[in-house]
Design a protein around this motif. Structure first.
Motif, short mmCIF file in Angstrom:
data_model
loop_
_atom_site.label_atom_id
_atom_site.label_comp_id
_atom_site.label_asym_id
_atom_site.label_seq_id
_atom_site.Cartn_x
_atom_site.Cartn_y
_atom_site.Cartn_z
N SER A 150 0.82 -1.21 0.00
CA SER A 150 0.00 0.00 0.00
C SER A 150 0.86 1.27 0.00
CB SER A 150 -0.91 -0.05 1.24
OG SER A 150 -1.82 0.99 1.22
N ASN A 151 2.09 1.15 0.49
CA ASN A 151 2.98 2.30 0.53
C ASN A 151 3.96 2.35 -0.64
OD1 ASN A 151 2.54 3.91 3.18
ND2 ASN A 151 2.25 1.77 3.72
N ALA A 152 3.72 1.49 -1.62
CA ALA A 152 4.59 1.46 -2.81
C ALA A 152 3.73 1.55 -4.07
CB ALA A 152 5.42 0.18 -2.81
N PRO A 153 3.06 2.70 -4.26
CA PRO A 153 2.08 2.81 -5.34
C PRO A 153 2.66 2.65 -6.74
CG PRO A 153 2.52 4.96 -4.35
CD PRO A 153 3.18 3.94 -3.48
N ASP A 154 3.97 2.87 -6.91
CA ASP A 154 4.56 2.78 -8.25
C ASP A 154 5.06 1.38 -8.59
OD1 ASP A 154 4.12 5.53 -8.36
OD2 ASP A 154 6.09 5.95 -7.47
N VAL A 155 5.03 0.49 -7.61
CA VAL A 155 5.46 -0.89 -7.87
C VAL A 155 4.19 -1.71 -8.13
CG1 VAL A 155 6.58 -2.91 -6.85
CG2 VAL A 155 7.43 -0.61 -6.31
N PRO A 156 4.19 -2.55 -9.18
CA PRO A 156 2.99 -3.37 -9.41
C PRO A 156 2.64 -4.16 -8.15
CG PRO A 156 4.56 -3.61 -11.23
CD PRO A 156 5.25 -2.80 -10.16
N ALA A 157 1.36 -4.13 -7.76
CA ALA A 157 0.93 -4.73 -6.49
C ALA A 157 1.34 -6.20 -6.39
CB ALA A 157 -0.58 -4.58 -6.33
N GLY A 158 1.31 -6.89 -7.52
CA GLY A 158 1.60 -8.31 -7.53
C GLY A 158 3.02 -8.67 -7.16
N ARG A 159 3.90 -7.68 -7.05
CA ARG A 159 5.28 -7.95 -6.65
C ARG A 159 5.41 -8.13 -5.14
NH1 ARG A 159 8.53 -5.60 -10.48
NH2 ARG A 159 7.63 -5.93 -12.53
N PHE A 160 4.33 -7.89 -4.40
CA PHE A 160 4.37 -8.04 -2.93
C PHE A 160 3.71 -9.36 -2.55
CE2 PHE A 160 5.18 -3.63 -3.52
CZ PHE A 160 6.06 -3.31 -2.50
N THR A 161 4.48 -10.23 -1.91
CA THR A 161 3.98 -11.55 -1.53
C THR A 161 4.38 -11.83 -0.08
OG1 THR A 161 6.00 -12.73 -2.18
CG2 THR A 161 4.37 -12.32 -3.92
N ALA A 162 3.74 -12.83 0.51
CA ALA A 162 4.09 -13.24 1.88
C ALA A 162 4.28 -14.75 1.92
CB ALA A 162 3.02 -12.78 2.87
N LEU A 163 5.00 -15.18 2.95
CA LEU A 163 5.44 -16.58 3.03
C LEU A 163 4.37 -17.50 3.65
CD1 LEU A 163 8.00 -18.37 2.53
CD2 LEU A 163 8.46 -18.14 4.98
N THR A 164 3.84 -18.42 2.85
CA THR A 164 3.07 -19.55 3.41
C THR A 164 3.70 -20.86 2.94
OG1 THR A 164 1.47 -19.33 1.60
CG2 THR A 164 0.85 -18.37 3.72
N ARG A 165 4.88 -20.76 2.32
CA ARG A 165 5.55 -21.96 1.83
C ARG A 165 5.99 -22.88 2.97
NH1 ARG A 165 7.85 -23.28 -3.16
NH2 ARG A 165 8.65 -25.39 -3.04
N LEU A 166 6.28 -22.29 4.13
CA LEU A 166 6.63 -23.15 5.27
C LEU A 166 5.44 -24.03 5.62
CD1 LEU A 166 8.53 -24.09 7.48
CD2 LEU A 166 7.91 -22.07 8.82
N ASP A 167 4.25 -23.46 5.63
CA ASP A 167 3.05 -24.25 5.93
C ASP A 167 2.83 -25.31 4.85
OD1 ASP A 167 2.34 -22.37 8.12
OD2 ASP A 167 2.20 -20.98 6.44
N HIS A 168 3.05 -24.93 3.60
CA HIS A 168 2.94 -25.85 2.46
C HIS A 168 3.92 -27.02 2.64
CE1 HIS A 168 2.32 -26.56 -1.97
NE2 HIS A 168 3.53 -27.08 -1.85
N ASN A 169 5.16 -26.69 2.98
CA ASN A 169 6.17 -27.74 3.15
C ASN A 169 5.86 -28.62 4.36
OD1 ASN A 169 7.51 -26.79 0.91
ND2 ASN A 169 9.16 -25.79 2.04
N ARG A 170 5.32 -28.01 5.41
CA ARG A 170 4.91 -28.80 6.58
C ARG A 170 3.80 -29.78 6.20
NH1 ARG A 170 4.81 -23.56 10.68
NH2 ARG A 170 6.93 -23.84 11.50
N ALA A 171 2.89 -29.34 5.36
CA ALA A 171 1.80 -30.23 4.92
C ALA A 171 2.37 -31.40 4.12
CB ALA A 171 0.79 -29.42 4.09
#
Ligand code: NAI
Length: 331
Positions: free
Chosen positions: A142-163
């Motif tokens: 939200s504070n990076a209006p000039d960067v395409p929004a889709g470039r911001f991601t968060a980690l759920t891969r640890l949960d994926h790997n745990r599964a």
């Protein structure tokens, strides 16, 4: 050799970074043909300790490590960054409510989002690891209006790997034989690890497991509570596996997911699967040539719907709280 890729890591003197930085330097993040330049960001109080980590990185004599810069200033730390892994965050301390945690992290991710907006490279890709990861990513986006929004991601891969690990243990299959696991929603205890579409050696995982009570009473709570179980056993949080998952997330985003498989990433919703647009929620995604795409048209049963809605409602609550606090704008 190609030109070095600049990778910024925040919280670089912390536990996760201690597992992460050496693997980045070794080539695990971007492959053995790509040199990396590390830009390490910390708080002023931890810069001394970070100098020690940098000395150890130098002593690794990594052929792919093209340079190390240290800073306590986000405006310097994100300069020219192609990849940013945001690990540093204010931890939850005793007596702190979730709302206090959101408020404590708001200024950090506001500043870092603005610094990324101003100084990062054109192709910047951001992974937020520091908790509450999805909402911290939302604030930075939200504070990076000039960067395409889709470039911001968060980690759920640890949960994926745990599964994957739980299914491997239950079925006796190797991790590599298990595909199409999904983690939906928030990186929190409300996440929904979903085996509906998963396969073991190409066969339906639910058919191979053939034990629906195990799925609901063991598998789902074990994945949701795994972080707590590790803290209890180890006396410290799951830093090395979190670092490994962060490597997997960026590696697959940049270099692609395996044919026939997908992974889980928390990404800004395009409205798929009833998740409000713009909310950073975990989805099944495939990655190719540096771009991810949410896997379309999966059938969502009633049980899954309830679980996804529950986790998404928590994310909406977090989003609204940080908007009310002034750290993010309604998109
Ligand atoms: P840690 O406490 O060992 O390290 C965090 C570091 O961040 C500290 O060195 C601190 O000085 C630094 N830091 C704090 N604010 C900063 C700022 N504004 N700029 C730069 N650096 C800053 O914690 P650890 O174990 O490395 O975990 C880091 C975060 O990752 C925590 O928020 C934790 O909850 C989260 N986490 C997320 C997981 C996920 O799957 N998404 C899994 C495991 C942990």
């Amino acid at each position: 050799n190609a030109a070095p890729v600049t990778v910024t890591v925040t919280g670089a003197a912390g536990q996760i970074a201690y597992g992460l930085l050496f693997r980045i330097a070794s080539g695990a993040l971007l492959g053995s043909d790509t040199p990396v330049r590390l830009r390490l960001l910390e708080t002023p109080a931890a810069v001394g300790s970070l100098e020690g980590v940098a000395m150890e990185l130098e002593d690794g004599a990594f052929p792919l490590l093209a340079g190390i810069d240290i800073s306590d200033d986000p405006w310097i730390g994100f300069d020219g960054a192609n990849i940013a892994i945001l690990v540093g965050a204010r931890p939850r301390t005793a007596g702190m409510e979730r709302s206090d945690l959101l408020a404590a992290n708001g200024p950090i991710f506001t500043d870092q989002g603005a610094a990324i907006n101003a100084n990062a490279a054109e192709d910047i890709r951001v992974l937020v690891v520091g908790n509450p990861a999805n909402t911290n990513a939302f604030i930075a986006m939200s504070n990076a209006p000039d960067v395409p929004a889709g470039r911001f991601t968060a980690l759920t891969r640890l949960d994926h790997n745990r599964a994957i690990a739980q299914v491997a243990e239950k079925t006796g299959a190797a991790a590599a034989d298990i595909a199409r696991i999904i983690v939906w929603g928030n990186h929190s205890a409300t996440q929904y690890p979903d085996l509906t579409h998963a396969t073991v050696r190409g066969r339906s995982a639910l058919e191979v497991i053939d034990d629906s009570a195990w799925v609901t009473d063991h598998f789902i709570p074990t994945v949701q509570q795994r972080g707590t179980a590790i803290i209890k056993a180890r006396g410290a949080s799951s830093a090395a596996s979190a670092a490994s998952a962060a490597i997997d997330h960026i590696h697959d985003w940049v270099l692609g997911t395996a044919p026939g498989d997908w992974t889980s990433m928390a990404v800004p919703s395009d409205g798929s699967y009833g998740v409000p647009e713009g909310l950073i929620s975990s989805f099944p995604v495939t990655c190719s040539r540096g771009e991810y795409a949410v896997v379309p048209d999966l059938e969502i049963g009633e049980f899954a719907r309830t679980r996804i809605d529950h986790s998404v409602a928590e994310l909406v609550g977090e989003r609204d709280a940080v908007i009310d606090l002034g750290y993010a704008k309604r998109s």
